[in-house]
Scaffold this active site. Structure first.
Site, PDB file in Angstrom:
ATOM      1  N   HIS A 164       0.831  -1.201   0.000  1.00 45.36           N
ATOM      2  CA  HIS A 164       0.000   0.000   0.000  1.00 45.36           C
ATOM      3  C   HIS A 164       0.871   1.258   0.000  1.00 45.36           C
ATOM      4  CE1 HIS A 164      -3.493  -2.413   0.596  1.00 45.36           C
ATOM      5  NE2 HIS A 164      -3.266  -2.697   1.865  1.00 45.36           N
ATOM      6  N   GLY A 213     -18.064  -5.310  -1.784  1.00 43.90           N
ATOM      7  CA  GLY A 213     -17.504  -5.374  -3.124  1.00 43.90           C
ATOM      8  C   GLY A 213     -18.397  -4.757  -4.177  1.00 43.90           C
ATOM      9  N   ARG A 217     -16.314  -7.271   2.326  1.00 44.56           N
ATOM     10  CA  ARG A 217     -17.570  -6.802   2.925  1.00 44.56           C
ATOM     11  C   ARG A 217     -18.709  -6.798   1.911  1.00 44.56           C
ATOM     12  NH1 ARG A 217     -20.410  -1.985   4.094  1.00 44.56           N
ATOM     13  NH2 ARG A 217     -19.083  -0.885   2.595  1.00 44.56           N
TER      14      ARG A 217
END
Length: 307
Positions: free
Chosen positions: A122, A265, A263
């Protein structure tokens, strides 16, 4: 992963949760070179070790700002690499791939891993370890529209016990817009990658285009890395790589955090959270930072982020 290895992973995870369960939000934060990182997952020693990490040209690197589809695309890359294997060597299936989460010892162990190794990060473009650029490691970079990104990030922080929760959506939105979140500002990441969108060793995809045409996105990744997959193999990856399939399998890949990592999407969940003023503020920020850019055009902001 064997049952014993899974039990050990769960044990270590639960120990880490117990260590931080009574901590204040600010105690979860470490700062390094101007960016915030979760002290539960990152360490100064790891960042130092990454400076001399032995990258390879053959490595498969996924780069994404948090909650832009990272875990989804990571699984796709693993499926693709698994299909492309031409030898009998086993590739680790459930190791932690995010380079800034690995201990220096585990980074060192990767010297013995066969190519292609699948990694993710990230980190901001400017913070990606130099060895990956020196070796011209190919990078798949994934972005998602900023409105759905901030909503997903909010729920992820409140659902993951290794991250500090936020007392309200409004508070988190303000932090996100100020770049006062882990890994910094979404827009800073986007501006940096827009400058490199045409680099030879970079392929930028969006969460939305993968939702629209998953098979087409997989073919782009396969072609980018020069892998040899048949049409049947590509379709197999697509079938296994739908959000629903990965969510159904998330108990095996992400243990009891499966529903946190996978969760909804969906595209457009931001409409269930944003006030009119927040929407206008995000629109103005996008206009300031990305309007007229190639990345801005790929994000199709007017289609996905305007009511």
């Amino acid at each position: 992963m064997s049952t014993a290895e899974m039990e050990e992973r769960i044990r270590l995870y639960e120990e880490r949760i117990a260590k931080f369960q009574n901590k204040k939000p600010e105690e979860f934060i470490m700062e390094y070179k101007g960016y915030q990182y979760p002290v539960t997952l990152c360490s100064l020693d790891t960042f130092k070790a990454l400076e001399t990490f032995e990258a390879r040209r053959e490595d498969v690197m996924l780069v994404s700002y948090p909650k832009c589809g990272f875990n989804w695309v990571l699984q796709l890359l693993r499926y693709i690499v698994s299909c492309n294997k031409t030898n009998n060597e086993e590739h680790p299936k459930h190791e932690v791939p995010i380079i800034e989460f690995r201990s220096p010892e585990r980074l060192q162990e990767l010297k013995n891993s066969p190519s292609p190794r699948v990694f993710g990060t990230h980190l901001h473009y400017d913070e990606i370890p130099a060895p990956f650029f020196k070796k011209k490691t190919k990078m798949v970079v994934v972005f998602r529209n900023p409105k759905d990104t901030v909503v997903s990030y909010f729920h992820f922080c409140n659902g993951n016990p290794l991250l500090p929760s936020c007392s309200s959506w409004d508070e988190f939105f303000n932090k996100f817009m100020a770049g006062d979140v882990f890994w910094g500002s979404y827009f800073s990441h986007a501006i940096a990658w827009n400058k490199h969108i045409d680099d030879e060793d970079v392929m930028l995809l969006t969460f939305e285009e993968l939702k629209e045409d998953l098979t087409g996105g997989i073919k782009k990744i396969v072609d980018f890395y020069g892998f040899s997959l048949s049409e049947e193999q590509i379709q197999s990856v697509a079938d296994r790589g739908t959000f629903k399939s990965m969510k159904d399998n998330s108990r095996n890949t992400h243990f009891n955090l499966g529903d946190v990592f996978f969760r909804k999407g969906e595209i457009g969940d931001w409409k269930n959270h944003f006030s009119d003023l927040q929407s206008e503020e995000m629109d103005a920020k996008f206009e300031e930072c990305l309007a007229g850019t190639k990345l801005g055009a790929k994000l199709k902001y007017d289609l996905y982020c305007k009511t």
